[in-house]
Design a protein around this motif. Structure first.
Motif, PDB file in Angstrom:
ATOM      1  N   PHE A 271       0.841  -1.205   0.000  1.00 63.43           N
ATOM      2  CA  PHE A 271       0.000   0.000   0.000  1.00 63.43           C
ATOM      3  C   PHE A 271       0.874   1.252   0.000  1.00 63.43           C
ATOM      4  O   PHE A 271       0.672   2.175  -0.798  1.00 63.43           O
ATOM      5  N   TYR A 272       1.874   1.286   0.876  1.00 66.31           N
ATOM      6  CA  TYR A 272       2.757   2.446   0.966  1.00 66.31           C
ATOM      7  C   TYR A 272       3.545   2.655  -0.331  1.00 66.31           C
ATOM      8  O   TYR A 272       3.723   3.793  -0.779  1.00 66.31           O
ATOM      9  N   VAL A 273       4.001   1.564  -0.934  1.00 65.74           N
ATOM     10  CA  VAL A 273       4.766   1.670  -2.184  1.00 65.74           C
ATOM     11  C   VAL A 273       3.901   2.261  -3.291  1.00 65.74           C
ATOM     12  O   VAL A 273       4.335   3.143  -4.045  1.00 65.74           O
ATOM     13  N   LEU A 274       2.647   1.813  -3.389  1.00 62.21           N
ATOM     14  CA  LEU A 274       1.738   2.326  -4.415  1.00 62.21           C
ATOM     15  C   LEU A 274       1.413   3.799  -4.183  1.00 62.21           C
ATOM     16  O   LEU A 274       1.339   4.590  -5.128  1.00 62.21           O
ATOM     17  N   VAL A 275       1.200   4.167  -2.918  1.00 56.36           N
ATOM     18  CA  VAL A 275       0.933   5.572  -2.588  1.00 56.36           C
ATOM     19  C   VAL A 275       2.132   6.436  -2.964  1.00 56.36           C
ATOM     20  O   VAL A 275       1.989   7.477  -3.628  1.00 56.36           O
ATOM     21  N   PHE A 276       3.318   5.997  -2.563  1.00 59.16           N
ATOM     22  CA  PHE A 276       4.543   6.748  -2.826  1.00 59.16           C
ATOM     23  C   PHE A 276       4.808   6.867  -4.326  1.00 59.16           C
ATOM     24  O   PHE A 276       5.158   7.954  -4.829  1.00 59.16           O
ATOM     25  N   THR A 277       4.620   5.783  -5.059  1.00 58.60           N
ATOM     26  CA  THR A 277       4.867   5.786  -6.501  1.00 58.60           C
ATOM     27  C   THR A 277       3.912   6.729  -7.225  1.00 58.60           C
ATOM     28  O   THR A 277       4.312   7.478  -8.128  1.00 58.60           O
ATOM     29  N   THR A 278       2.634   6.710  -6.834  1.00 61.27           N
ATOM     30  CA  THR A 278       1.641   7.605  -7.444  1.00 61.27           C
ATOM     31  C   THR A 278       1.992   9.061  -7.176  1.00 61.27           C
ATOM     32  O   THR A 278       1.906   9.907  -8.075  1.00 61.27           O
ATOM     33  N   CYS A 279       2.403   9.354  -5.953  1.00 56.79           N
ATOM     34  CA  CYS A 279       2.795  10.729  -5.613  1.00 56.79           C
ATOM     35  C   CYS A 279       3.988  11.185  -6.446  1.00 56.79           C
ATOM     36  O   CYS A 279       4.013  12.316  -6.948  1.00 56.79           O
ATOM     37  N   LEU A 280       4.963  10.297  -6.621  1.00 57.78           N
ATOM     38  CA  LEU A 280       6.143  10.637  -7.421  1.00 57.78           C
ATOM     39  C   LEU A 280       5.773  10.905  -8.879  1.00 57.78           C
ATOM     40  O   LEU A 280       6.320  11.809  -9.509  1.00 57.78           O
TER      41      LEU A 280
END
Length: 458
Positions: A271-280
């Protein structure tokens, strides 16, 4: 058909009268109110709050009527220039800047006004309207918010009113989205789906979002959508949507630690990886070598320089200045750092020691984290409380509804040229909020100040 209409009016005459009365009051708010007239503002708001309470009381099962009423209340403001906030000038400025191919995180309005040629329409009006404080700083609005400003700039063309309408349409559509996903989430939690009208008809929501063009509603649309997907155990779909919420306003970052126990270690990492990737991905078009410094500096100002409608901070300031001879400009900087650490600490405590595996408990933990942030913050604009109101829809707690009423007392500051606050009015506001908060905390289902008790299964 006429007979059916007459019969309907006869059966719902009081609610329909409340709707018409509210429309008139909202029109006065939008087109015939000077924000320096505090008494008029206060009486109008109280009247609207009473109307919305009675409307929900009379028609709490009539989804169609309440939906139409909420949309009509918002459409009243369609052609109105915001009366209680000047932030929209900066929104349009940033949108026009991006439309011209410039980065709002790199140039302050003050710097741009020194150029010999300025590539945007109405730049003098926008610059004067946003005020000196905003003009001196880089933009603090996240990337998705900037994209929405740019959409408004394209649709609005060279017209400030056109851009206002484009901004307002986005916010109204977001509120309808909150109604859609919020009602479905409430149904999944075995609650009355029409409880979403405590948000959709709330005068503070309508005035501050549709009226004054704050984008909390857009943030909340993505947030509620992501919570709906999480409740359906679709965390991979929920993560990028949650990121979009952060990309409108940064506040949902506070809740990220809480997902650790709800999702479990492996899923929460994903979940955190997907959130971080989308933000980037959304950040990439705006990134420059000076972006991080400029943006962090601007965001940091909210914790260390500004103060408005503060709760506990005003008590600390009063004691520090009067009994310890503390300098206010130094005190707020120190307080801002301590406050940030305190909020992070509360979030981590609730993340690791509260039973957040249950969805209702998760939402309630978010409520406590956000409430802590707001009461400790040195800046609590009334529209910040709307997030707390939204979270409360999915819990047993109603104190945020009351806060949306008494928060209007903070607008006393606009009634004088130097924006001096009335500390007695703020004391009344926070006393009422804390009193009802403690009452609910000690009476709801026999909870005796137990933040760590697991709620009933969803």
């Amino acid at each position: 058909m006429p007979n059916q209409l007459l019969r309907y009016i006869a059966l719902h005459k009081i609610p329909l009268l409340l709707v018409v009365t509210s429309i008139v009051f909202y029109w006065v708010f939008g087109y015939d109110l000077d924000r320096t007239d505090f008494l008029k503002l206060l009486l109008l708001f109280i009247a609207l709050f009473i109307c919305h309470l009675k409307l929900i009381q009379f028609e709490k099962w009539n989804f169609k009527l309440l939906f139409i009423a909420g949309v009509l209340f918002r459409l009243v403001f369609l052609f109105a220039e915001p009366t209680l906030s000047q932030d929209f000038y900066r929104f349009i400025w940033d949108g026009q800047l991006i439309k011209s191919g410039l980065n709002p995180y790199v140039y302050t309005p003050y710097q741009i006004m020194e150029w010999s040629q300025i590539p945007m329409a109405n730049y003098n009006m926008l610059y004067d309207g946003m005020g000196e404080l905003s003009a001196k700083h880089f933009s603090n609005y996240p990337p998705l918010n900037q994209i929405m400003f740019t959409i408004a700039a394209f649709f609005g063309g060279k017209s400030i009113l056109g851009s206002i309408i484009a901004l307002r349409v986005q916010i109204i559509l977001a509120d309808i989205g909150i109604l859609y996903f919020g009602s479905r989430l409430l149904k999944m939690l075995n609650s009355n789906p029409n409880n979403v009208f405590w948000y959709f008809l709330n005068p503070l929501v309508i005035l501050e979002l549709s009226g004054n063009l704050h984008f909390e509603g857009v943030m909340l649309f993505f947030f509620v959508w992501s919570m709906y997907l999480l409740c359906k155990e679709r965390w991979m779909s929920a993560a990028p949507i949650y990121a979009l919420s952060i990309l409108v306003k940064l506040v949902p970052i506070l809740f990220l630690p809480l997902f650790l126990r709800y999702l479990g270690f492996k899923k929460s990492v994903g979940f955190y990886v997907l959130v971080f990737t989308t933000c980037l991905a959304f950040l990439a078009p705006f990134y420059t070598t000076i972006f991080i410094d400029n943006y962090s500096e601007t965001v940091g100002l909210w914790f260390s320089n500004f103060e408005f409608n503060a709760g506990i901070y005003n008590v600390v300031k009063f004691i520090g200045v009067n009994f310890f001879e503390a300098k206010p400009w130094e005190l707020i900087k120190t307080y801002g750092k301590i406050m940030a650490l305190a909020v992070i600490g509360i979030a981590l405590i609730l993340a690791f020691f509260r039973k957040n595996e249950n969805f209702k408990t998760l939402i309630q933990s978010m409520l406590w984290v956000l409430f802590t942030y707001l009461v400790l913050s040195s800046t609590v604009h009334p529209w910040y409380i709307i997030f707390l109101l939204t979270l409360s829809l999915f819990t047993e707690y109603k104190f945020p509804i009351l806060w949306t009423l008494v928060a209007i007392l903070s607008y006393w500051a606009y009634s004088n040229p130097d924006f001096t606050e009335n500390l007695w009015l703020l004391a009344i506001e926070y006393f009422v909020v804390f009193a009802f908060f403690i009452y609910e905390l000690t009476t709801k289902s026999g909870k005796k100040l137990d933040f760590f008790k697991k709620t009933s299964p969803n």
